[in-house]
Design a protein around this motif. Sequence first.
Motif, mmCIF file in Angstrom:
data_model
loop_
_atom_site.group_PDB
_atom_site.id
_atom_site.type_symbol
_atom_site.label_atom_id
_atom_site.label_comp_id
_atom_site.label_asym_id
_atom_site.label_seq_id
_atom_site.Cartn_x
_atom_site.Cartn_y
_atom_site.Cartn_z
ATOM 1 N N UNK A 78 -0.699 0.845 -11.097
ATOM 2 C CA UNK A 78 -0.503 1.218 -12.498
ATOM 3 C C UNK A 78 0.592 2.270 -12.629
ATOM 4 N N UNK A 79 0.594 3.256 -11.714
ATOM 5 C CA UNK A 79 1.623 4.286 -11.745
ATOM 6 C C UNK A 79 3.003 3.700 -11.465
ATOM 7 N N UNK A 80 3.068 2.736 -10.538
ATOM 8 C CA UNK A 80 4.351 2.104 -10.235
ATOM 9 C C UNK A 80 4.878 1.322 -11.437
ATOM 10 N N UNK A 81 3.984 0.628 -12.127
ATOM 11 C CA UNK A 81 4.400 -0.126 -13.317
ATOM 12 C C UNK A 81 4.847 0.831 -14.419
ATOM 13 N N UNK A 82 4.130 1.931 -14.588
ATOM 14 C CA UNK A 82 4.513 2.921 -15.594
ATOM 15 C C UNK A 82 5.853 3.565 -15.257
ATOM 16 N N UNK A 83 6.180 3.589 -13.962
ATOM 17 C CA UNK A 83 7.439 4.164 -13.517
ATOM 18 C C UNK A 83 8.616 3.214 -13.587
ATOM 19 N N UNK A 84 8.391 2.015 -14.090
ATOM 20 C CA UNK A 84 9.514 1.097 -14.294
ATOM 21 C C UNK A 84 9.517 -0.129 -13.417
ATOM 22 N N UNK A 85 8.568 -0.249 -12.486
ATOM 23 C CA UNK A 85 8.491 -1.442 -11.649
ATOM 24 C C UNK A 85 7.726 -2.526 -12.411
ATOM 25 N N UNK A 86 8.365 -3.643 -12.754
ATOM 26 C CA UNK A 86 7.694 -4.632 -13.604
ATOM 27 C C UNK A 86 6.591 -5.413 -12.913
ATOM 28 N N UNK A 87 6.678 -5.568 -11.611
ATOM 29 C CA UNK A 87 5.697 -6.392 -10.896
ATOM 30 C C UNK A 87 5.361 -5.730 -9.566
ATOM 31 N N UNK A 88 4.685 -4.583 -9.595
ATOM 32 C CA UNK A 88 4.422 -3.853 -8.350
ATOM 33 C C UNK A 88 3.419 -4.574 -7.468
ATOM 34 N N UNK A 89 3.567 -4.378 -6.169
ATOM 35 C CA UNK A 89 2.714 -4.997 -5.160
ATOM 36 C C UNK A 89 2.332 -3.937 -4.135
ATOM 37 N N UNK A 90 1.102 -3.989 -3.653
ATOM 38 C CA UNK A 90 0.683 -3.164 -2.538
ATOM 39 C C UNK A 90 0.646 -4.049 -1.299
ATOM 40 N N UNK A 91 1.114 -3.504 -0.176
ATOM 41 C CA UNK A 91 1.194 -4.241 1.079
ATOM 42 C C UNK A 91 0.650 -3.357 2.196
ATOM 43 N N UNK A 92 -0.089 -3.955 3.135
ATOM 44 C CA UNK A 92 -0.526 -3.166 4.271
ATOM 45 C C UNK A 92 -1.847 -3.625 4.858
ATOM 46 N N UNK A 93 -2.571 -2.683 5.466
ATOM 47 C CA UNK A 93 -3.758 -3.029 6.239
ATOM 48 C C UNK A 93 -4.883 -2.038 5.994
ATOM 49 N N UNK A 94 -6.112 -2.535 6.172
ATOM 50 C CA UNK A 94 -7.339 -1.761 6.043
ATOM 51 C C UNK A 94 -8.040 -1.806 7.392
ATOM 52 N N UNK A 95 -8.618 -0.695 7.809
ATOM 53 C CA UNK A 95 -9.250 -0.609 9.127
ATOM 54 C C UNK A 95 -10.585 -1.353 9.160
ATOM 55 N N UNK A 96 -11.046 -1.620 10.374
ATOM 56 C CA UNK A 96 -12.401 -2.171 10.552
ATOM 57 C C UNK A 96 -13.430 -1.235 9.936
ATOM 58 N N UNK A 97 -13.273 0.056 10.190
ATOM 59 C CA UNK A 97 -14.113 1.077 9.577
ATOM 60 C C UNK A 97 -13.570 1.351 8.183
ATOM 61 N N UNK A 98 -14.284 0.894 7.164
ATOM 62 C CA UNK A 98 -13.777 0.981 5.795
ATOM 63 C C UNK A 98 -13.638 2.418 5.308
ATOM 64 N N UNK A 99 -14.240 3.392 5.992
ATOM 65 C CA UNK A 99 -14.103 4.786 5.588
ATOM 66 C C UNK A 99 -12.846 5.423 6.155
ATOM 67 N N UNK A 100 -12.166 4.758 7.079
ATOM 68 C CA UNK A 100 -10.943 5.291 7.669
ATOM 69 C C UNK A 100 -9.775 5.140 6.698
ATOM 70 N N UNK A 101 -8.725 5.960 6.830
ATOM 71 C CA UNK A 101 -7.561 5.814 5.945
ATOM 72 C C UNK A 101 -6.939 4.432 6.072
ATOM 73 N N UNK A 102 -6.556 3.854 4.930
ATOM 74 C CA UNK A 102 -5.887 2.558 4.921
ATOM 75 C C UNK A 102 -4.387 2.750 5.059
ATOM 76 N N UNK A 103 -3.725 1.784 5.674
ATOM 77 C CA UNK A 103 -2.264 1.807 5.827
ATOM 78 C C UNK A 103 -1.658 0.934 4.731
ATOM 79 N N UNK A 104 -1.789 1.376 3.470
ATOM 80 C CA UNK A 104 -1.360 0.605 2.311
ATOM 81 C C UNK A 104 -0.302 1.369 1.530
#
Length: 397
Positions: free
Chosen positions: A66-92
């Motif tokens: 939402x912040x990326x779209x508000x900043x002028x990006x018309x079609x923002x996308x998140x890319x990356x990975x989530x750990x096996x342990x869902x409480x660990x930081x995600x690489x997104x």
Amino acid sequence: MTTVHETLRETDIGAVGTATALLDAYRPGTDRFFASPTRTLLARGVRAHVAHDERPLPERVRDALTAARAGGEPDPVVVGAIAFDRTAPAALVVPAALRRAPALGADPLIALSAPRPEPVAWTVRPVPAPDDYAAAVGAAVDRMNAGEFAKVVLARALDLTGDREPDIPAMLQRLARRDAHGHTFALPTGTGGTLLGASPELLVSRRGTTLVANPLAGSTPRSDDLAEDVRRAAALLESAKDLHEHAVVVDAMRTALAPYCTALHVPERPTLVKTAAMWHLSTTITGTLAAPSVSALELACAVHPTPAVCGAPTALARQVIGELEPFDRGLYTGVVGWGDADGDGEWVVTIRCAEVSERGLRLFAGAGVVASSDPAAETAETGAKFRTFLDAVGAAL
């Protein structure tokens, strides 16, 4: 940072070399590459990192988009990975630049052979040793026969060190060209390394109100002999042990996804899918979402981790994994993919992968263990699964 968002014109769809150009353009450290049977993405740079705090991950991702779209990006996308342990930081991240192309498998140039691996003096160290892994499988089988739990997925790793820094772009080329119709990925781990792999397993995708999930569980190694390869595939379709293992995963997926759907179709029996190294039992689940606001990432978080990478019941299987595996899985058996601000996306199970650093590689492979499992057979299965990556780096067990 100014965002550059590149999209394909309709006339570009299916153009020769469009997808392989993104594969060729990948550079480690700054880029995130993701290829699936539907598209190829090359993300460069970082516009924003997804925050790590106490809020649910889908909410944090939604706020970043939402912040990326508000900043002028018309079609923002998140890319990356989530750990096996869902409480660990995600690489997104929300990338600074995004290039898109059709699927690699639709590009005729993907049929060209990748350069063969340069000779490297690899030192291979198993973690744990094969005998210790087999003993862990045996201990898990004993506990299941005593009624403690139904299934656990136990993994082992190979640490490879060589006489030079790993050539990540070359390894990505070999992985992508070996299984062009699968899911190939390369991205920074967030801890100084690169997550690199070629997964056969779609966790969940969403396009509009349509969801697709493709759990895989139950597998057997391929054979170079055609007759033997066919025999193994046929035997897998009739294996009581593998069919039971697969049913546990499919039932869990059905239970997790049904509350989100007005209709959910789950075939009664699995079919087969193949990679260059393995045959897998496969079920393609399709559904219609009740609420269009539910994103692909929300669906992925609802089912992750599945019994295909963890076990059943989930909480107890995670505990057993912590007791029997002598390493932290990190991003292995997590989730990798992309999602957009409209909720569409593709999230893939992070298997057939390695974490790469300047010092070398750590490869991962796991096997689903049920009460009827044979420790020697499960050890052999993990060895076969290592082949995907060992072939890409020119190493052997």
